[in-house]
Design a protein around this motif. Structure first.
Motif, PDB file in Angstrom:
ATOM      1  N   MET A  73       0.832  -1.204   0.000  1.00 54.60           N
ATOM      2  CA  MET A  73       0.000   0.000   0.000  1.00 54.60           C
ATOM      3  C   MET A  73       0.868   1.257   0.000  1.00 54.60           C
ATOM      4  SD  MET A  73      -3.389  -0.595   0.132  1.00 54.60           S
ATOM      5  CE  MET A  73      -4.135   0.653   1.145  1.00 54.60           C
ATOM      6  N   LEU A  74       1.899   1.268   0.821  1.00 56.55           N
ATOM      7  CA  LEU A  74       2.807   2.420   0.842  1.00 56.55           C
ATOM      8  C   LEU A  74       3.551   2.566  -0.478  1.00 56.55           C
ATOM      9  CD1 LEU A  74       4.216   2.189   4.465  1.00 56.55           C
ATOM     10  CD2 LEU A  74       3.026   4.141   3.478  1.00 56.55           C
ATOM     11  N   ARG A  75       3.806   1.454  -1.145  1.00 61.27           N
ATOM     12  CA  ARG A  75       4.463   1.506  -2.457  1.00 61.27           C
ATOM     13  C   ARG A  75       3.621   2.285  -3.460  1.00 61.27           C
ATOM     14  NH1 ARG A  75       3.904  -1.892  -6.887  1.00 61.27           N
ATOM     15  NH2 ARG A  75       5.664  -1.880  -8.343  1.00 61.27           N
ATOM     16  N   GLU A  76       2.301   2.159  -3.372  1.00 60.16           N
ATOM     17  CA  GLU A  76       1.433   2.904  -4.285  1.00 60.16           C
ATOM     18  C   GLU A  76       1.564   4.411  -4.077  1.00 60.16           C
ATOM     19  OE1 GLU A  76      -0.101   1.646  -6.738  1.00 60.16           O
ATOM     20  OE2 GLU A  76       0.261  -0.454  -6.223  1.00 60.16           O
TER      21      GLU A  76
ATOM     22  N   LEU B 264      -8.261   7.720  -2.580  1.00 63.84           N
ATOM     23  CA  LEU B 264      -8.498   9.140  -2.848  1.00 63.84           C
ATOM     24  C   LEU B 264      -7.247   9.797  -3.414  1.00 63.84           C
ATOM     25  CD1 LEU B 264     -10.401  11.589  -2.590  1.00 63.84           C
ATOM     26  CD2 LEU B 264      -9.506  11.914  -0.274  1.00 63.84           C
ATOM     27  N   TYR B 265      -6.092   9.471  -2.867  1.00 64.93           N
ATOM     28  CA  TYR B 265      -4.813  10.013  -3.336  1.00 64.93           C
ATOM     29  C   TYR B 265      -4.564   9.662  -4.808  1.00 64.93           C
ATOM     30  CZ  TYR B 265       0.322   9.777  -3.857  1.00 64.93           C
ATOM     31  OH  TYR B 265       1.622   9.868  -4.311  1.00 64.93           O
ATOM     32  N   LEU B 266      -4.773   8.400  -5.161  1.00 68.16           N
ATOM     33  CA  LEU B 266      -4.564   7.979  -6.552  1.00 68.16           C
ATOM     34  C   LEU B 266      -5.588   8.599  -7.477  1.00 68.16           C
ATOM     35  CD1 LEU B 266      -3.745   4.193  -5.959  1.00 68.16           C
ATOM     36  CD2 LEU B 266      -2.145   6.020  -6.528  1.00 68.16           C
TER      37      LEU B 266
ATOM     38  N   SER C 116      -4.845   4.211 -13.029  1.00 72.36           N
ATOM     39  CA  SER C 116      -5.920   3.215 -13.149  1.00 72.36           C
ATOM     40  C   SER C 116      -5.488   1.860 -12.598  1.00 72.36           C
ATOM     41  CB  SER C 116      -6.343   3.092 -14.619  1.00 72.36           C
ATOM     42  OG  SER C 116      -5.219   2.822 -15.444  1.00 72.36           O
ATOM     43  N   ALA C 117      -4.263   1.427 -12.940  1.00 77.23           N
ATOM     44  CA  ALA C 117      -3.784   0.145 -12.425  1.00 77.23           C
ATOM     45  C   ALA C 117      -3.559   0.221 -10.917  1.00 77.23           C
ATOM     46  CB  ALA C 117      -2.490  -0.256 -13.131  1.00 77.23           C
ATOM     47  N   GLY C 118      -3.069   1.351 -10.426  1.00 79.45           N
ATOM     48  CA  GLY C 118      -2.847   1.502  -9.000  1.00 79.45           C
ATOM     49  C   GLY C 118      -4.128   1.475  -8.200  1.00 79.45           C
ATOM     50  N   VAL C 119      -5.208   2.019  -8.753  1.00 82.92           N
ATOM     51  CA  VAL C 119      -6.500   1.994  -8.059  1.00 82.92           C
ATOM     52  C   VAL C 119      -6.984   0.560  -7.872  1.00 82.92           C
ATOM     53  CG1 VAL C 119      -8.931   2.605  -8.279  1.00 82.92           C
ATOM     54  CG2 VAL C 119      -7.184   4.311  -8.767  1.00 82.92           C
ATOM     55  N   VAL C 120      -6.832  -0.247  -8.915  1.00 87.14           N
ATOM     56  CA  VAL C 120      -7.269  -1.644  -8.827  1.00 87.14           C
ATOM     57  C   VAL C 120      -6.384  -2.416  -7.852  1.00 87.14           C
ATOM     58  CG1 VAL C 120      -7.617  -3.774 -10.128  1.00 87.14           C
ATOM     59  CG2 VAL C 120      -8.221  -1.574 -11.153  1.00 87.14           C
TER      60      VAL C 120
ATOM     61  N   TRP D  69      -9.381   3.461   7.070  1.00 84.36           N
ATOM     62  CA  TRP D  69      -9.145   4.854   6.687  1.00 84.36           C
ATOM     63  C   TRP D  69      -7.945   4.981   5.744  1.00 84.36           C
ATOM     64  CZ3 TRP D  69      -4.504   7.213   7.652  1.00 84.36           C
ATOM     65  CH2 TRP D  69      -3.636   6.549   8.525  1.00 84.36           C
ATOM     66  N   PHE D  70      -6.924   4.131   5.940  1.00 82.46           N
ATOM     67  CA  PHE D  70      -5.743   4.200   5.086  1.00 82.46           C
ATOM     68  C   PHE D  70      -6.052   3.713   3.674  1.00 82.46           C
ATOM     69  CE2 PHE D  70      -1.477   2.362   3.858  1.00 82.46           C
ATOM     70  CZ  PHE D  70      -0.925   3.587   3.551  1.00 82.46           C
ATOM     71  N   VAL D  71      -6.868   2.674   3.563  1.00 82.02           N
ATOM     72  CA  VAL D  71      -7.279   2.201   2.236  1.00 82.02           C
ATOM     73  C   VAL D  71      -8.065   3.292   1.513  1.00 82.02           C
ATOM     74  CG1 VAL D  71      -8.606   0.462   0.988  1.00 82.02           C
ATOM     75  CG2 VAL D  71      -7.307  -0.192   3.019  1.00 82.02           C
ATOM     76  N   PHE D  72      -9.000   3.916   2.216  1.00 84.05           N
ATOM     77  CA  PHE D  72      -9.799   4.981   1.611  1.00 84.05           C
ATOM     78  C   PHE D  72      -8.912   6.156   1.197  1.00 84.05           C
ATOM     79  CE2 PHE D  72     -12.009   9.041   2.286  1.00 84.05           C
ATOM     80  CZ  PHE D  72     -12.998   8.942   1.324  1.00 84.05           C
ATOM     81  N   LEU D  73      -7.961   6.536   2.064  1.00 82.38           N
ATOM     82  CA  LEU D  73      -7.076   7.663   1.762  1.00 82.38           C
ATOM     83  C   LEU D  73      -6.185   7.365   0.559  1.00 82.38           C
ATOM     84  CD1 LEU D  73      -6.542  10.464   2.977  1.00 82.38           C
ATOM     85  CD2 LEU D  73      -4.651   9.474   4.256  1.00 82.38           C
ATOM     86  N   THR D  74      -5.722   6.131   0.436  1.00 81.34           N
ATOM     87  CA  THR D  74      -4.885   5.758  -0.707  1.00 81.34           C
ATOM     88  C   THR D  74      -5.669   5.829  -2.010  1.00 81.34           C
ATOM     89  OG1 THR D  74      -3.619   4.274   0.734  1.00 81.34           O
ATOM     90  CG2 THR D  74      -3.353   3.980  -1.626  1.00 81.34           C
TER      91      THR D  74
END
Length: 744
Positions: free
Chosen positions: A21-24, A149-151, A163-167, A142-147
């Motif tokens: 997740m942090l890699r994204e 939103l960030y992408l 698009s690939a990062g969101v999936v 919350w971290f999944v949601f924030l990631t």
């Protein structure tokens, strides 16, 4: 309890998902910033997660993380030995110097050393916070949601395809949440076998649900966007006017679309030792498309042994020259398959890695490096016969040595060169697209109306762009031409501001409208002098900000001569003003410096050649008051911490006890007893827990609670009995009550 924990396999899996997740969050850095490589950041994040997973005491992880951060900074940014203090002093001085710039958010003026250090510190703090919240507190939604939103924001408002990062984030995030929730559920099971079975079955069901949902979403038909481009909408320009996207400055082989603002980049590319500072030529291009430059027909020659190859005078001939030697060593995160050289090439040697084949573009005088030593491979078949060529895989060299000739251009020779251009030169280097408007041709004719020779016309247009004061050198506020509008036309008549690509392209195109052959050249400006060795060779640092473009003009009998159209650059090409004329010399017009007390060199691609010859120091002088203030603050903080050490220890242990909510009761009981020893009295050697509790001076209610917990602990540890859910709940309530009542 032991300092080193033994994480379960599921905790390791949860940590892996957190790292992914942090890699994204880090992946967009290479596209949107000047970041060259990401592996140092990956190593930093992985190290923090592993340390926090193995060591339960935060105070013990802090020095380990600090040491790891110093090792990583040294490995990526310094060449000096690790145990020498010189690099630490340099790092400290640079941080103190750039700290005010950080508060002012002037990131571009900060050194790459300070920016990397501060970013790494923030990354360590962020990863530490996330390991506590996600791995220990099981708060990951919350971290999944924030990631996500960030992408989504990056994909919508910036030039990054997420698009690939969101999936990926959706899959990784749901799996992380599923494992975290299932670990909570299995803690309620009394038998280990049931725990494993519940975890495996539930996880399999979660994976199937996630895969089905993702598959349906991927395969379902999708409609196009229902609203216009938000960037154009928010900027008020609509969809018809393209908006400039902030790009990274640096050398790039793709010049199909020029223009738009760019970010400064101080990243070191290579260090050169040379006896002459001049432009570092990389490549040239001859086809102007109206929006950028491309290469026309090319003639490649595979040079299997560059050290013995005889280089022809394909750039210029018949001029006085100076022999130049240069050794290039690529120190930064970027290497290029292109060989950069000054003037006209004569020899390439000492290149590493040695398993390489040089491919020479004879039409554009570009050297490209391919993988493989004296290795020809079959590329295709032509007329039934196989064609052989070098390995198409590009190879980036770490170092090489070039021997060249830098011209001293005779003004008499270029003035008397005439216009008898060879047919192949006229056919290739006079091309102008239909997009070039008539007013560009009219402007070129107006500027050169009093010029008699091609050289006079070249100088007239060069001086007009450099010294008329009409055009401003700008790197940030650079508008982009509308769709269908010519790049040169937009710069000359509409925007009137730009950087080297705008000036050089405009000069090349205007000269072509006057039937003077030109081509567009790119590479690096000379760079910044940082020292001199015993043989009087200069040590030069060339950075991304030194990437530059200029113009080469063809003169019959002479060849290609470089000219500089950009106002804030000074070409290092030497001219011998040997033209004898009875006419008085007309002084060249000076640039209009009105309202320009400080010349803004924008990206700084050309560090001032006129700057003195003294080498730049690597140390920054720090006022003694700053060092004294920091030392006093550290001493005062140490005294306060020592006097309040019991409070700090108790606070830390209380925090540790709160963090161990998911641990077994015996571990939490041990932490509680350690806190009791800090607050009341030490446990004597050989003293049992019952004897110790009975000896302590406690109020009746606390003594009763502590005796109940002690009996429960003995029954669990020595009686090998599992705690019932009701007893576990009561024990947790008593633990919470005792923790709140503890005071030093």
């Amino acid at each position: 309890m032991s300092v080193w924990k033994r994480p379960t396999i599921w905790e390791w899996v949860l940590a892996l998902f957190l790292f992914l997740m942090l890699r994204e969050w880090l992946l967009p850095l290479q596209t949107l910033t000047d970041t060259g490589v990401l592996w140092p950041f990956y190593a930093l994040v992985a190290g923090v997660i592993i340390i926090d997973l193995l060591i339960p005491y935060r105070w013990l992880t802090l020095p380990i993380k600090a040491l790891g951060l110093m090792v990583l900074l040294h490995a990526t940014l310094f060449d000096k030995p690790f145990f020498e203090t010189e690099w630490i002093g340099e790092l400290y001085g640079q941080l103190i110097h750039d700290l005010p710039l950080a508060f002012q958010q002037d990131w571009a003026s900060m050194s790459i050393l300070s920016r990397n250090t501060m970013f790494d510190l923030v990354l360590v703090l962020l990863a530490t916070m996330l390991t506590y919240l996600v791995l220990e507190q099981r708060q990951g939604l919350w971290f999944v949601f924030l990631t996500e939103l960030y992408l989504a924001v990056l994909d919508t408002f910036l030039p990054y395809d997420a698009s690939a990062g969101v999936v990926r984030t959706l899959i990784i995030g749901f799996l992380m949440l599923a494992i975290s929730h299932l670990m909570k559920m299995t803690n309620m099971a009394t038998l280990a076998g049931k725990r494993s079975r519940i975890m495996l079955n539930s996880l399999l069901a979660s994976v199937m649900v996630i895969m089905v949902c993702i598959g349906i979403g991927y395969a379902a038909p999708k409609s196009g966007p229902s609203w216009p481009d938000p960037i154009a909408f928010l900027s008020g320009k609509g969809n018809d006017t393209p908006v400039g996207v902030m790009k990274k400055v640096g050398y790039d082989n793709n010049d199909e679309r020029l223009g738009g603002p760019f970010m400064q980049d101080n990243t070191l590319v290579f260090i050169a030792k040379t006896n002459e500072r001049s432009y570092w030529r990389g490549d040239s291009k001859d086809v102007y498309t109206g929006v950028g430059w491309e290469k026309g027909d090319r003639e490649y020659e595979s040079i299997l042994d560059p050290q013995t190859y005889t280089w022809e005078n394909t750039l210029f001939q018949g001029l006085e020259t100076k022999k130049v030697q240069a050794t290039l060593e690529f120190k930064g995160p970027q290497q290029f398959p292109t060989v950069f050289y000054q003037g006209q090439l004569k020899k390439v040697s000492n290149y590493a890695p040695p398993e390489a084949t040089v491919v020479y573009d004879k039409m554009n005088q570009q050297l490209e490096v391919r993988a493989g030593k004296i290795n020809l491979v079959q590329l295709s078949e032509k007329n039934g016969r196989p064609e052989y060529g070098p390995n198409p895989l590009l190879l980036k060299l770490n170092q090489y040595k070039v021997e060249t000739e830098v011209p001293i251009v005779s003004e008499k020779a270029v003035t008397n060169a005439g216009t008898n251009y060879p047919d192949d030169i006229k056919e290739r280097y006079l091309q102008v697209p239909a997009s070039v408007s008539p007013r560009v041709r009219e402007l070129a004719a107006t500027i050169t109306k009093d010029a008699k020779t091609p050289y006079d016309k070249v100088r007239a247009i060069e001086n007009y762009l450099r010294a008329s004061g009409k055009y401003k050198y700008e790197t940030k506020d650079v508008p982009v031409a509308a769709e269908g509008q010519d790049f040169v036309d937009h710069f000359l008549f509409d925007s009137l501001r730009g950087y080297c690509d705008h000036f050089s392209t405009s000069m090349a195109v205007m000269l072509r409208t006057l039937d003077i052959p030109t081509r567009w050249v790119k590479g690096f400006a000379p760079g910044e002098r940082v020292g001199t060795d015993a043989f009087n060779y200069e040590t030069v640092e060339v950075r991304n900000k030194d990437a530059h473009s200029w113009v080469e003009v063809y003169f019959p009998g002479v060849g290609w001569v470089p000219f500089e159209a950009t106002s804030t650059f000074m070409s290092p090409v030497r001219f011998n003003y040997d033209l004898v004329t009875s006419q008085p010399q007309i002084p060249l017009p000076l640039p209009n410096m009105e309202n320009q007390t400080n010349i803004d060199r924008g990206d700084g691609r050309f560090n001032e050649l006129e700057e003195g010859d003294s080498p730049a120091g690597s140390w920054i002088k720090i006022p003694w008051q700053v060092n004294a203030g920091l030392a006093v603050a550290a001493i005062v903080a140490g005294i306060i911490a020592w006097r309040r050490r019991q409070d700090i220890q108790l606070w830390w242990m209380r925090r540790q006890l709160n963090q161990e909510r998911s641990s077994e009761f015996p571990d939490r009981y041990h932490l509680l007893m350690r806190m009791m020893e800090r607050v009341y009295t030490r446990r004597q050697p050989g003293e049992t827990l019952r004897e110790y509790v009975g000896r302590m001076t406690l109020p009746a209610d606390k003594r009763q609670d502590l005796r109940y917990l002690t009996e429960l602990y003995e029954r669990t540890v020595y009686g090998y009995k599992q705690m019932e859910q009701k007893a576990r709940t009561i024990a947790e309530q008593i633990l919470e009550r005792l923790i709140r009542q503890l005071k030093p």
